[in-house]
Design a protein around this motif. Structure first.
Motif, mmCIF file in Angstrom:
data_model
loop_
_atom_site.group_PDB
_atom_site.id
_atom_site.type_symbol
_atom_site.label_atom_id
_atom_site.label_comp_id
_atom_site.label_asym_id
_atom_site.label_seq_id
_atom_site.Cartn_x
_atom_site.Cartn_y
_atom_site.Cartn_z
ATOM 1 N N THR A 110 9.834 -19.423 -1.550
ATOM 2 C CA THR A 110 9.276 -20.026 -0.344
ATOM 3 C C THR A 110 8.550 -21.317 -0.674
ATOM 4 N N THR A 111 8.766 -22.321 0.143
ATOM 5 C CA THR A 111 7.998 -23.555 0.043
ATOM 6 C C THR A 111 6.752 -23.420 0.902
ATOM 7 N N ALA A 112 5.823 -24.349 0.769
ATOM 8 C CA ALA A 112 4.592 -24.292 1.562
ATOM 9 C C ALA A 112 4.902 -24.327 3.047
ATOM 10 N N ALA A 113 5.829 -25.194 3.428
ATOM 11 C CA ALA A 113 6.170 -25.301 4.849
ATOM 12 C C ALA A 113 6.840 -24.027 5.344
ATOM 13 N N LYS A 114 7.727 -23.476 4.507
ATOM 14 C CA LYS A 114 8.423 -22.272 4.924
ATOM 15 C C LYS A 114 7.472 -21.087 4.990
ATOM 16 N N THR A 115 6.519 -21.031 4.063
ATOM 17 C CA THR A 115 5.553 -19.941 4.059
ATOM 18 C C THR A 115 4.772 -19.895 5.357
ATOM 19 N N ALA A 116 4.424 -21.069 5.876
ATOM 20 C CA ALA A 116 3.659 -21.131 7.123
ATOM 21 C C ALA A 116 4.436 -20.536 8.281
ATOM 22 N N SER A 117 5.757 -20.692 8.256
ATOM 23 C CA SER A 117 6.562 -20.153 9.356
ATOM 24 C C SER A 117 7.048 -18.738 9.093
ATOM 25 N N LEU A 118 6.895 -18.309 7.833
ATOM 26 C CA LEU A 118 7.307 -16.944 7.511
ATOM 27 C C LEU A 118 6.372 -15.938 8.158
ATOM 28 N N SER A 119 5.211 -15.801 7.574
ATOM 29 C CA SER A 119 4.196 -14.874 8.051
ATOM 30 C C SER A 119 3.005 -15.009 7.135
ATOM 31 N N THR A 120 1.830 -14.832 7.665
ATOM 32 C CA THR A 120 0.632 -14.930 6.841
ATOM 33 C C THR A 120 0.631 -13.893 5.742
ATOM 34 N N SER A 121 1.402 -12.829 5.897
ATOM 35 C CA SER A 121 1.378 -11.769 4.899
ATOM 36 C C SER A 121 2.034 -12.182 3.593
ATOM 37 N N THR A 122 2.751 -13.324 3.556
ATOM 38 C CA THR A 122 3.331 -13.758 2.298
ATOM 39 C C THR A 122 2.294 -14.436 1.414
ATOM 40 N N THR A 123 1.165 -14.801 1.987
ATOM 41 C CA THR A 123 0.143 -15.478 1.193
ATOM 42 C C THR A 123 -1.188 -14.740 1.203
ATOM 43 N N ALA A 124 -1.462 -13.964 2.237
ATOM 44 C CA ALA A 124 -2.739 -13.265 2.314
ATOM 45 C C ALA A 124 -2.825 -12.189 1.239
ATOM 46 N N VAL A 125 -4.029 -11.898 0.798
ATOM 47 C CA VAL A 125 -4.237 -10.859 -0.191
ATOM 48 C C VAL A 125 -4.299 -9.507 0.529
ATOM 49 N N PRO A 126 -3.361 -8.609 0.265
ATOM 50 C CA PRO A 126 -3.363 -7.325 0.966
ATOM 51 C C PRO A 126 -4.599 -6.498 0.620
ATOM 52 N N LYS A 127 -5.108 -5.764 1.606
ATOM 53 C CA LYS A 127 -6.209 -4.837 1.358
ATOM 54 C C LYS A 127 -5.678 -3.525 0.780
ATOM 55 N N LEU A 128 -4.410 -3.245 1.030
ATOM 56 C CA LEU A 128 -3.774 -2.049 0.497
ATOM 57 C C LEU A 128 -2.707 -2.480 -0.507
ATOM 58 N N SER A 129 -2.796 -1.955 -1.708
ATOM 59 C CA SER A 129 -1.827 -2.298 -2.740
ATOM 60 C C SER A 129 -0.488 -1.635 -2.451
ATOM 61 N N ILE A 130 0.552 -2.067 -3.179
ATOM 62 C CA ILE A 130 1.857 -1.453 -3.046
ATOM 63 C C ILE A 130 1.773 0.036 -3.367
ATOM 64 N N ALA A 131 0.990 0.378 -4.390
ATOM 65 C CA ALA A 131 0.828 1.794 -4.759
ATOM 66 C C ALA A 131 0.144 2.579 -3.645
ATOM 67 N N GLU A 132 -0.872 1.979 -3.017
ATOM 68 C CA GLU A 132 -1.562 2.656 -1.922
ATOM 69 C C GLU A 132 -0.654 2.804 -0.711
ATOM 70 N N LEU A 133 0.184 1.808 -0.454
ATOM 71 C CA LEU A 133 1.120 1.904 0.649
ATOM 72 C C LEU A 133 2.131 3.026 0.403
ATOM 73 N N ARG A 134 2.558 3.184 -0.847
ATOM 74 C CA ARG A 134 3.485 4.276 -1.168
ATOM 75 C C ARG A 134 2.797 5.625 -0.974
ATOM 76 N N GLU A 135 1.532 5.706 -1.363
ATOM 77 C CA GLU A 135 0.775 6.937 -1.168
ATOM 78 C C GLU A 135 0.627 7.242 0.319
ATOM 79 N N LEU A 136 0.433 6.204 1.125
ATOM 80 C CA LEU A 136 0.335 6.391 2.575
ATOM 81 C C LEU A 136 1.645 6.923 3.150
ATOM 82 N N ASP A 137 2.768 6.473 2.585
ATOM 83 C CA ASP A 137 4.056 6.981 3.040
ATOM 84 C C ASP A 137 4.131 8.493 2.870
ATOM 85 N N GLU A 138 3.446 9.011 1.843
ATOM 86 C CA GLU A 138 3.447 10.440 1.589
ATOM 87 C C GLU A 138 2.399 11.176 2.414
#
Length: 533
Positions: free
Chosen positions: A487-515
């Protein structure tokens, strides 16, 4: 081409038996046949006989049956419940990749794959299983999950059309602010409350929520019967000179054939050359539906080639027909295409067919699924959007297509279920335990820890289906345009803020939530070999 059907079998009473041999194993599949258990005259209480039968069927049918101890060592009648016995039975066989049982789940005391379904037996039915894969459901019709960016941002992740939730105005992306008057919905403290209130057996649930436009609303959602349409959204996007199709497919139900064919026919008419199949919440279902979808997207040149092969334990593969007929396999009958007891001619009389009449060898035609291209859709590439809730028949679909197409996975590592089951009726319960494993045309399977992705990213639950800025869809469209996920800076802006924002839930925590959240959601592929005589 062989013909497989998803068949629900009729009970033929209880079983009791003598001691059998067995030892603890850690191989992916049993590595030697065992002497068939000796079936004797049943004795004991109804509950004791049920527990005996659970273990006996496991000794013959469980994919990792060689890991099970002897009857005397296991002592099935010593368990306080069927569930306690099943859990214990599934914790012997270890995955060498992890050192933990294949059916280990970190967040619960239940097996990862095996379960009981009491509904069919108590209702006198032969096909209740999980209603959400049988084309109908009796529930609220929606599910929730926490968004990646907050431990308090509880969102509606999907709503089934015509359900009570849909009729009350709920849609994907709605933010839940109150459930039955409780406003503290923070993770992890609210998990048990939410599982009871939304995924339990209550008749109604009262919600306060902000719709996807931010407008506050309230609703009382009632449990109701509705027909499931697993296709939650479809669209065609123009990406440069390409047409990219998109389908959100939520469950491999047994009532989706005509709808799937109509959608893929439309994709072909519009000139779709790349396709995004969104399986992020699809826990599986009928393999017949999965193979239908596979054949709609597979290259025509694969017709007649192996799609996948089913492998049973070595005991089932090795025993003779006479031994099968003397074992517990003879206590479970096969049904024909109409759901009736299947018969075959023996001399002048017709006899019912049972599991004992099947050939369990992986070289048998009944156990080899072959490609049979359908429809006119021709694709250059296919993207699958996946999460930790993507399981079983969904993973089978992906794994079967990987050797024959350019396949890209976006999202998070999948659930990990390369095994399937067919139901075993024991008195008042249908037991589902892994009985076979599938491997694709290259012999690849064994993804017990899940299928890994080409682009890892959390999803953005604040976006509606089809929103081009929703992170996971956006990455698919980005790749379709540029041939990469950069992603370029311009494309990131149109993608979604979630591509740059720092998640509060890690990938591991999201997997645990799935369970943890909605732990009873169906994850499986059900398949019974259908014998032709």
């Amino acid at each position: 081409m062989r013909n497989k059907r998803f068949l629900y079998l009729v009970a033929l009473g209880f079983l009791s038996f003598g001691a059998t041999t067995g030892c603890k194993k850690s191989s992916a599949a049993p590595d030697e046949p065992e002497t068939p258990p000796v079936v004797t005259t049943p004795s004991g209480t109804r509950d004791e006989l049920t527990k005996d039968s659970i273990f006996l069927y496991g000794k013959e049918l469980y994919y990792w049956n060689t890991s099970l101890p002897t009857y005397a060592a296991f002592n099935p009648r010593g368990f306080s419940s069927n569930e306690a016995e099943l859990y214990a039975m599934t914790q012997y066989s270890l995955d060498p990749a992890t050192g933990k049982p294949y059916e280990y789940v970190s967040t619960s005391g239940e097996p990862k794959y095996s379960f009981f379904d009491y509904t069919a037996a108590t209702a006198g039915k032969t096909g209740a299983l999980k209603a959400d894969v049988n084309g109908s459901a009796n529930d609220y019709g929606f599910s929730v999950q926490y968004n990646y960016n907050s431990t308090t941002d509880l969102r509606v992740k999907y709503v089934y059309p015509n359900s009570s939730a849909a009729l009350q105005g709920l849609t994907r992306g709605c933010q839940i602010t109150s459930v039955n008057g409780r406003t503290d919905l923070a993770y992890p403290g609210a998990i048990n409350f939410l599982n009871n209130a939304i995924f339990g057996t209550n008749a109604t649930v009262t919600l306060a929520f902000n719709d996807i436009g931010g407008n506050p609303k309230t609703a009382v959602v009632s449990r109701s019967l509705y027909t499931i349409n697993p296709i939650l959204f479809t669209n065609v996007y123009t990406v440069g000179t390409k047409k990219v199709g998109y389908i959100v497919f939520n469950s491999f139900t047994n009532n989706a054939s005509s709808a799937i064919n109509a959608v893929f026919s439309n994709f072909a008419t519009q000139g779709v050359s790349e396709l995004v199949i969104d399986l992020r919440y699809n826990g599986g279902g009928y393999v017949s539906t999965a193979t239908e979808m596979i054949n709609l997207v597979a290259p025509a040149g694969e017709t007649g080639n192996t799609m996948f092969t089913s492998y049973y334990n070595n005991y089932l593969q090795s025993i003779t027909t006479a031994q099968r007929k003397a074992s517990v396999l003879a206590h479970q009958p096969l049904l024909d295409d109409a759901g009736k007891l299947q018969t075959f001619t023996s001399g002048v009389n017709g006899k019912y067919a049972t599991y004992a009449d099947l050939n369990y060898s992986p070289t048998a035609a009944d156990n080899i699924e072959k490609f049979a291209k359908s429809g006119s859709l021709t694709l250059n590439r296919i993207y699958f959007i996946v999460t930790g809730s993507t399981a079983s028949a969904s993973e089978l679909t992906i794994n079967s297509l990987k050797p024959v197409m350019d396949v890209k996975l976006i999202g998070r590592t999948t659930y990990g279920k390369p095994v399937g089951f067919f139901p075993i009726r024991i008195d008042k319960v249908d037991m589902y335990i892994p009985e076979f494993e599938t491997k694709n045309k290259l012999g690849v399977g064994g993804y017990y820890s899940g299928l890994t992705v080409d682009k890892e990213s959390p999803e953005d639950l604040s976006k509606a289906w089809g929103d081009e800025t929703e992170t996971l869809l956006a990455y698919a469209l980005l790749y379709a345009k540029n041939g990469n996920f950069v992603t370029t800076a311009a494309k990131t802006a149109s993608l979604s803020t979630s591509t740059t924002a720092v998640p509060k839930l890690s990938i591991a925590e999201l997997r645990e939530l799935d369970e943890k959240l909605d732990p009873k959601s169906f994850k499986g592929m059900v398949m019974t070999p259908h014998k032709k005589f």
